[in-house]
Design an enzyme around this catalytic site. Structure first.
Site, PDB file in Angstrom:
ATOM      1  N   CYS A 225       0.830  -1.204   0.000  1.00  0.00           N
ATOM      2  CA  CYS A 225       0.000   0.000   0.000  1.00  0.00           C
ATOM      3  C   CYS A 225       0.870   1.262   0.000  1.00  0.00           C
ATOM      4  CB  CYS A 225      -0.991  -0.027   1.157  1.00  0.00           C
ATOM      5  SG  CYS A 225      -2.348   1.158   0.924  1.00  0.00           S
TER       6      CYS A 225
ATOM      7  N   HIS B 277      -3.543  -4.953   0.412  1.00  0.00           N
ATOM      8  CA  HIS B 277      -3.059  -5.394   1.721  1.00  0.00           C
ATOM      9  C   HIS B 277      -3.065  -6.918   1.819  1.00  0.00           C
ATOM     10  CE1 HIS B 277      -2.665  -1.587   3.996  1.00  0.00           C
ATOM     11  NE2 HIS B 277      -3.519  -1.158   3.089  1.00  0.00           N
TER      12      HIS B 277
ATOM     13  N   GLU C 275      -1.579  -8.730   3.879  1.00  0.00           N
ATOM     14  CA  GLU C 275      -1.599  -9.176   5.273  1.00  0.00           C
ATOM     15  C   GLU C 275      -3.017  -9.314   5.813  1.00  0.00           C
ATOM     16  OE1 GLU C 275      -2.110  -4.778   5.745  1.00  0.00           O
ATOM     17  OE2 GLU C 275      -1.071  -6.124   4.355  1.00  0.00           O
TER      18      GLU C 275
END
Length: 255
Positions: free
Chosen positions: A123, A228, A230
């Protein structure tokens, strides 16, 4: 000497940049260096050992020394990059600059590129990489697209469909298409020097990933995604790709 120097088969050590902003926990409300644990878990599930890299004053002077102890690097998400770094006045909806976090992230990226350290940007990390190489950003995507689907607000991630560019490192890692968890109101505009687009949003063509041009650096793992990963730890292919590159980097250093 770090762990990878002593034991080339050990889990590679991956540095992850952290936030620097006000945070509340219990009775405390303080300026803090922190990071969502999902970044660390992503590195761990990908086969690496994560260490946090909080912003430092005089980052350019110490970044190389810090990277001496690492096999790979993640530049994490967070607040907007100061538009002064790419020669623009600040949009009214662009975040206030974050002290010396920008300086630190830019220093880490530039030092990593010099030494060909494997690098994954996430990001804000994609935007830092692009700006560090002379690129620019769209400061507020709703001005360009007419909607806020890429950042709905209130910490609610949206799901975007992205299409990778054939022949890129990203396509080799995740295939032709992927669903991506997005939370960004900015995006890459003009590409930085030596970068190529490796994925776009399938609806409007927003740049969702970049990497180093394979014609210029075929063996370098420098990849950054606007989304993202994660947030979807059932799929750690990006983290695993970074860790595999970090293993090779560590092995080459001791051979």
């Amino acid at each position: 000497m770090n762990g990878s120097d002593a034991h080339p088969q050990a889990r590679p050590v991956i540095g992850v940049s952290t936030y620097l902003q006000q945070a509340r926990t219990g009775v405390w409300d303080v300026n803090a260096c922190f990071l969502p644990a999902s970044y660390v878990e992503g590195v761990n599930r990908g086969g690496g050992t994560a260490v946090l890299l909080p912003p430092q004053p005089d980052g350019a002077a110490v970044a190389d020394r810090v990277l001496d102890g690492l096999d790979g690097l993640v530049i994490s998400g967070g607040r907007d990059v100061d538009p002064a770094a790419y020669g623009q006045p600040r949009h009214r909806l662009t975040d206030e600059p974050v002290g010396y976090r920008d300086e630190w992230d830019f220093a880490l990226v530039r030092a990593a590129l010099r030494r060909r350290l494997p690098l994954l940007g996430i990001c804000r990390g994609a935007q830092v990489l692009n700006v560090a190489l002379g690129g620019t950003l769209h400061q507020h995507l709703p001005d360009v697209l007419g909607h806020s689907r890429h950042q709905r607000g209130n910490a609610v991630f949206s799901t975007s469909s992205v299409q990778t560019v054939p022949g890129t490192r990203l396509a080799a890692l995740i295939g032709e298409h992927s669903d991506a968890q997005c939370y960004h109101h900015q995006a890459i505009d003009r590409l930085g020097e030596g970068l190529v687009v490796s994925a776009r949003d399938t609806t409007e063509g927003v740049i969702e990933a970049v990497e180093t041009d394979p014609a210029l650096a075929a063996d370098a793992f420098v990849l950054a995604v606007q989304w993202h990963p994660e947030e979807r730890l059932d799929d750690v292919r990006l983290f695993s790709g970074l860790v595999e590159a970090a293993k090779s980097y560590a092995t080459e250093r001791v051979s």
